[in-house]
Design an enzyme around this catalytic site. Structure first.
Site, PDB file in Angstrom:
ATOM      1  N   THR A 104       0.770  -1.170   0.064  1.00  0.00           N
ATOM      2  CA  THR A 104      -0.115   0.064   0.054  1.00  0.00           C
ATOM      3  C   THR A 104       0.800   1.247  -0.052  1.00  0.00           C
ATOM      4  O   THR A 104       1.986   1.429   0.540  1.00  0.00           O
ATOM      5  CB  THR A 104      -0.961   0.052   1.324  1.00  0.00           C
ATOM      6  N   TYR A 128      -2.248   0.699  10.345  1.00  0.00           N
ATOM      7  CA  TYR A 128      -2.352  -0.067   9.317  1.00  0.00           C
ATOM      8  C   TYR A 128      -1.192  -0.247   8.299  1.00  0.00           C
ATOM      9  O   TYR A 128      -0.621  -1.105   7.861  1.00  0.00           O
ATOM     10  CB  TYR A 128      -3.644   0.519   8.235  1.00  0.00           C
TER      11      TYR A 128
END
Length: 300
Positions: A104, A128
């Site tokens: 990501t 995250y």
């Protein structure tokens, strides 16, 4: 060539299975496995799944992706995004299997002023991003034959994502407020799946991309506000109305997790390594995904 794909109920894993089923993966056997067969939160089951499928390559798009919830579920986020990939990479290493792992843009802090390159320093802002960065590091240590593919702002016709949220709330509201100071690139899951298939085909032909970390997104950049405007530009003619989207700042819309203000990714390294890699603008991809969403509504 047999390829095991995790997370088939997710956006990228599901798109990869569908593309292969439509003939895009000729000569490639895609074996999709769900959490019932391979759950990253249960690393002890990984060996059994690999031994049952006996793949030549593993593609891992599965992840814990609830960005805000991760702030309260740190242990679970790290279990799925770090410990699971670490065990998967170790199992692949033992069997001589390569691994393509999806990561990501949230590994960056967003203070950059130009698109981030794969080699740029990482500095995740929240749990995250930190858990995904830890997963990347674990894979690099455990398995030489790996490709880490960072992407951004993933969406699809189905599932929980920004496009579907906008279509759900915009259908009943005349006005919305959307953050306009976070910059990135909306990237359709089907395009990420297409890029992964291109990587697999190249590997099957014996001319694979060198192991390492790469970036892949659609072309161009926008803000969440710009993305919302583009979604409603397409929805307006269908609905016969279009909500007004007011631009606001991140400070005006506080969330549990901090998000990078700028997370555009530089994809040139992967394009150079694989010139045949499919590319299109985020707007062109949105046209296709939006049409697929509308078609799904008609048949529901």
């Amino acid at each position: 060539m047999r390829v095991l794909v995790t997370g088939v109920t997710g956006q990228v894993g599901g798109a990869l299975v569908r593309l292969a089923g439509e003939g895009a993966g000729e000569g490639i056997e895609i074996v999709g496995v769900g959490r019932d067969r391979l759950d990253l939160a249960q690393p002890g089951r990984i060996d059994g799944a690999l031994d049952a499928v006996r793949p030549d390559l593993v593609v891992n798009p599965a992840a814990y992706t609830a960005v805000d919830k991760a702030e309260q579920e740190r242990d679970l986020a790290f279990a799925i995004n770090r410990d699971g990939p670490a065990a998967l990479a170790a199992s692949c290493a033992e069997r001589g299997i390569g691994l393509v792992h999806v990561s990501t843009d949230y590994v960056f802090d967003g203070t950059g002023t130009r698109p981030y390159r794969p080699e740029d320093p990482v500095a995740p802002l929240g749990v995250y991003g930190a858990s995904k960065e830890a997963g990347e590091t674990a894979i690099r240590h455990a398995l030489e034959d790996h490709l880490i593919l960072r992407t951004a702002w993933v969406y699809a016709a189905r599932g929980g994502n920004f496009m579907n949220t906008m279509l759900r709330v915009g259908k009943d509201r005349d006005e919305l407020k959307v953050v306009a100071d976070q910059h990135g690139t909306p990237t359709a899951a089907v395009d990420i799946a297409g890029a992964i298939l291109a990587l697999i085909r190249t590997r099957r032909a014996g001319d694979g991309v060198a192991p390492g970390t790469y970036h892949y997104t659609a072309d161009g950049e926008t803000t969440w506000h710009g993305f919302a405007e583009a979604i409603f530009e397409r929805a307006g003619p269908v609905w016969g109305r279009r909500p007004t989207v007011h631009a606001i700042t991140t400070a005006e819309y506080p969330t549990p997790a901090r998000r990078p203000g700028y997370s555009v990714l530089d994809t040139s390294a992967l394009t150079a390594a694989l010139p045949s890699l499919p590319h299109r603008s985020w707007q062109a991809a949105l046209d296709e995904v939006f049409a697929a969403r509308m078609a799904a509504e008609e048949t529901a």
